[in-house]
Design a protein around this motif. Sequence first.
Motif, PDB file in Angstrom:
ATOM      1  N   GLN A  58       3.106   2.043  -3.239  1.00  0.00           N
ATOM      2  CA  GLN A  58       2.051   1.904  -3.982  1.00  0.00           C
ATOM      3  C   GLN A  58       1.732   2.865  -4.928  1.00  0.00           C
ATOM      4  OE1 GLN A  58       1.230  -1.208  -3.675  1.00  0.00           O
ATOM      5  NE2 GLN A  58      -1.108  -1.096  -3.492  1.00  0.00           N
ATOM      6  N   ALA A  92      -5.114  -3.198  -4.307  1.00  0.00           N
ATOM      7  CA  ALA A  92      -4.278  -2.210  -4.608  1.00  0.00           C
ATOM      8  C   ALA A  92      -4.283  -1.228  -3.092  1.00  0.00           C
ATOM      9  CB  ALA A  92      -4.389  -1.400  -5.770  1.00  0.00           C
ATOM     10  N   THR A  93      -5.365  -1.159  -2.545  1.00  0.00           N
ATOM     11  CA  THR A  93      -5.406  -0.137  -1.254  1.00  0.00           C
ATOM     12  C   THR A  93      -5.639  -1.077   0.009  1.00  0.00           C
ATOM     13  OG1 THR A  93      -7.450   0.030  -1.540  1.00  0.00           O
ATOM     14  CG2 THR A  93      -6.146   1.947  -2.386  1.00  0.00           C
TER      15      THR A  93
END
Length: 192
Positions: A99, A119-120
């Motif tokens: 990431q 994204a997490t």
Amino acid sequence: MSRVRAQARSECINGQEMQNLNVGWIRNQLGLVSQEPVLFDLSIAENIAYGDNTRKVEEKEIIAAAQLANIHAFVDSLPNKYETRVGTKGTQLSGGQKQRIAIARALIRNPSVLLLDEATSALDTESEKVVQEALERAQKGRTSIVIAHRLSTIQGADIIAVMQSGSIVEMGTHSELMKLKGQYHKLYQTNR
């Protein structure tokens, strides 16, 4: 806040109607970090530089993007540093490391708008914290559009748009939406 307001915003960029803008120019203004980044079986440097494949990206730019993305210290500790190959689909790296390389890749062209699509969401708690710190640094001075189910990642946003069945049903700051005691409040209480 009405749905009309949200629709009006989506038709303009910097006050210019979108249909009058060059599509290539619009794409060059965007940086994307998705839930599952695609890394190539190349070096870390090549994967970061891929964020702007219109030119030769200098090593100092790659390092600066990696520092902003909170991955430089890790890369610098590797025997081959930025020349380390990541393996097919980044198999040699953890989810958090992939990431952060994706964040550096998105930053390499210095985008005006950063799109963060879950994204997490695929990360463990420890990795999420490190990646979230990198995302917060990356968002400084940029418009950020964050798509998230984990509400902890968006609480500090200037505007949160709550969607249901493809439509915006609520819009405001975290505190405004909590006071409404509507859909956002319900989601927040459920996800605690």
